[in-house]
Design a protein around this motif. Structure first.
Motif, short mmCIF file in Angstrom:
data_model
loop_
_atom_site.label_atom_id
_atom_site.label_comp_id
_atom_site.label_asym_id
_atom_site.label_seq_id
_atom_site.Cartn_x
_atom_site.Cartn_y
_atom_site.Cartn_z
N ALA A 1 0.83 -1.20 0.00
CA ALA A 1 0.00 0.00 0.00
C ALA A 1 0.87 1.26 0.00
N ILE A 2 1.93 1.24 0.79
CA ILE A 2 2.86 2.39 0.84
C ILE A 2 3.49 2.60 -0.53
N TYR A 3 3.97 1.50 -1.10
CA TYR A 3 4.62 1.55 -2.41
C TYR A 3 3.67 2.14 -3.46
N GLN A 4 2.41 1.73 -3.39
CA GLN A 4 1.45 2.24 -4.38
C GLN A 4 1.22 3.75 -4.21
N ILE B 1 -5.32 -5.54 -0.91
CA ILE B 1 -6.04 -6.75 -0.49
C ILE B 1 -6.00 -7.78 -1.61
N GLY B 2 -6.20 -7.28 -2.83
CA GLY B 2 -6.24 -8.18 -3.99
C GLY B 2 -4.87 -8.63 -4.45
N THR B 3 -3.81 -8.03 -3.87
CA THR B 3 -2.45 -8.40 -4.30
C THR B 3 -2.08 -9.77 -3.75
N ALA B 4 -1.63 -10.65 -4.64
CA ALA B 4 -1.20 -11.97 -4.17
C ALA B 4 0.15 -11.83 -3.49
N GLY C 1 2.42 -6.60 -6.51
CA GLY C 1 2.02 -5.23 -6.20
C GLY C 1 2.15 -4.31 -7.41
N ALA C 2 3.13 -4.59 -8.26
CA ALA C 2 3.34 -3.76 -9.44
C ALA C 2 2.19 -3.92 -10.43
N ILE C 3 1.61 -5.11 -10.47
CA ILE C 3 0.46 -5.33 -11.35
C ILE C 3 -0.74 -4.57 -10.82
N LEU D 1 12.22 -2.52 -4.63
CA LEU D 1 11.08 -2.03 -3.85
C LEU D 1 10.30 -3.20 -3.24
N ASP D 2 10.21 -4.28 -4.00
CA ASP D 2 9.45 -5.44 -3.56
C ASP D 2 10.07 -6.06 -2.30
N MET D 3 11.39 -6.02 -2.23
CA MET D 3 12.05 -6.61 -1.04
C MET D 3 11.57 -5.91 0.23
#
Ligand code: ASP
Length: 441
Positions: free
Chosen positions: A315-318, A350-353, A359-361, A394-396
């Motif tokens: 959520a922060i990343y987004q 919530i919908g992010t697997a 998250g990027a998708i 970022l994902d890490m």
């Protein structure tokens, strides 16, 4: 590990976390020195990720069924409600924080990418919201399990476990005995999986070395400039969320953040290097059980749920990335647009697997909601592609926070339910593993 003789004795005898940290540092150094040429080590990292993936579904099913069958259904409802509230509120706060820090750092300001219309963008479709929610109910639970779909598997396991809870309490002895037999079978399965988790962790240092080496080899010094600011903003926001939100909530419940982090570190580090909350789940569960003394009735439910729907880091990343894209194309987000981002990013997270890069998708859904459409060749697509380029970095961080949030929520819910063994939280400086207690469910 029982095996302490032979040529690998030094390996198994030394501290696991230290070995993992050494793997991490050596991996980063090797990546920076050899650059993309280091990518031949990636199968060693893949082994680690595959081993974790291999155990995820059995761990979720066994522990969730045992967990749900161990608590009285009315109690499960209370635990579920508390965890859900925690997950939603902290995620909303997380996007807000991401937006705030994004505004302060203004990554992408002055880039004027609108001129860069020739950039190639990929069109990727984010799933619709209604679809995301409906898919929670599996049409065929066995297909969901075989397909590795976590949310429907959680749903099906929960229903099965609650059914089992009723059967175990049946007045008819024949039915109660049958229920008890099934319960023991699942309990045995869960214990076996915990054993396997410990074995997989012994391989972690090598896997970590390879995963980190490949990331640093590819990106190396590239993450400077505007992308460096995005990275910095994301990491500062992640840290702020950890200290302010989790630290505050834990302190409010008389749990020290430092003690919590000392216990959570195995899971945080695994999340950091695997970039998958789902993949880290076996380790997260292990931490909850053996380091934090949380009852299975709580963590077996809140952790798989959290690994799937609670993504504060995402959520922060987004939030930060939405600000970046707006600024990069010369159309800074208005206040109204930023409020929309809060809503959509909570739903998107919530919908992010809980898998790498998911998250990027979902960021596409967030950008779309404020009119920033990623069309091929558009400036938005170019800005989006830039972020995708550093997504691994970022994902890490965001996955590390995602998993920490799941553990913090689990701790607080367990404490409020009297399901947190205080023996595990006696002294702040004792980092030694505590004796494994037989947890009451
Ligand atoms: N990799 C993240 C996770 O597993 C999800 C994301 O890509 O944001 O938690």
């Amino acid at each position: 590990m029982e095996k302490t003789n032979g040529i690998f004795a030094w390996y198994f005898k030394s501290n696991l976390l230290l070995r993992i940290l050494i793997g991490l540092v050596l991996g980063a150094v090797a990546g920076l020195i050899f650059g993309p040429g280091i990518s031949w080590v990636s199968p060693l990292g893949d082994i680690f990720v595959r081993l974790l993936k291999m155990i995820v579904m059995p761990v979720v099913i066994f522990t969730l069924v045992v967990g749900a069958a161990s608590v009285h259904p009315s109690k499960l409802g209370k635990i579920g409600l508390k965890a859900l509230c925690f997950y939603m509120l902290t995620s909303a706060f997380a996007v807000g924080l991401g937006l705030l820090i994004g505004n302060l750092f203004s990554p992408g300001a002055g880039m004027d990418m609108a001129a860069d219309a020739a950039a190639i963008g990929k069109e990727i479709k984010a799933p619709s919201l209604a679809e995301t929610f409906l898919n929670i109910i599996p049409k065929n639970p066995f297909a969901a399990i075989a397909g590795g779909k976590i949310l429907p598997t959680i749903f099906a396991s929960l229903v099965f476990g609650i059914g089992l809870a009723f059967i175990r309490q049946s007045d008819e002895e024949r039915i109660a005995t049958a229920g008890e037999t099934v319960f023991k079978l699942f309990e045995g399965g869960a214990e076996i999986m915990y054993k396997v988790v410990r074995w997989v962790l012994e391989y972690a240092p090598i896997g970590v070395f390879a995963l980190i080496a490949v990331v640093f080899g590819k990106q190396g010094a590239a993450a400077f400039g505007p992308l460096g600011i995005v990275t910095l903003a994301v990491y500062i926001a992640l840290l702020a969320h950890l200290v302010i939100v989790y630290g505050g909530l834990l302190a409010f419940n008389r749990i020290s953040l430092f003690q919590f982090l000392g216990k959570a570190k195995d899971a945080m580090l695994t999340a950091f290097v695997t970039r998958s909350s789902g993949g880290t789940l076996p380790v997260t569960m292990n931490v909850a059980k053996e380091k934090m003394g949380i009852s299975k009735g709580v963590y077996s439910f809140t952790l798989p749920l959290g690994a799937t729907i609670n993504m504060d880091g995402t959520a922060i990343y987004q939030g930060v990335c939405a600000i970046f894209v707006g600024l990069a194309i010369g159309l800074p987000l208005t206040l109204g647009q930023q409020i929309t981002v809060i809503t959509t990013a909570v739903l998107a997270s919530i919908g992010t697997a809980g898998v790498p890069g998911a998250g990027a998708i979902m960021l596409l859904m967030v950008l779309d909601s404020v009119g920033l459409k990623v069309e091929p060749g558009s400036a938005v697509a170019a800005a989006y592609a830039m972020i995708l380029g550093i997504d691994a970095l970022l994902d890490m961080g965001r996955t590390g926070l995602n998993v920490t949030g799941d553990l913090a929520a689990t701790c607080l819910v367990a404490k409020s339910e009297g399901q947190l063994d205080s023996d595990y939280w006696q002294s702040t400086d004792n980092m030694e593993p505590v004796p494994v207690h037989v947890l009451k469910d």
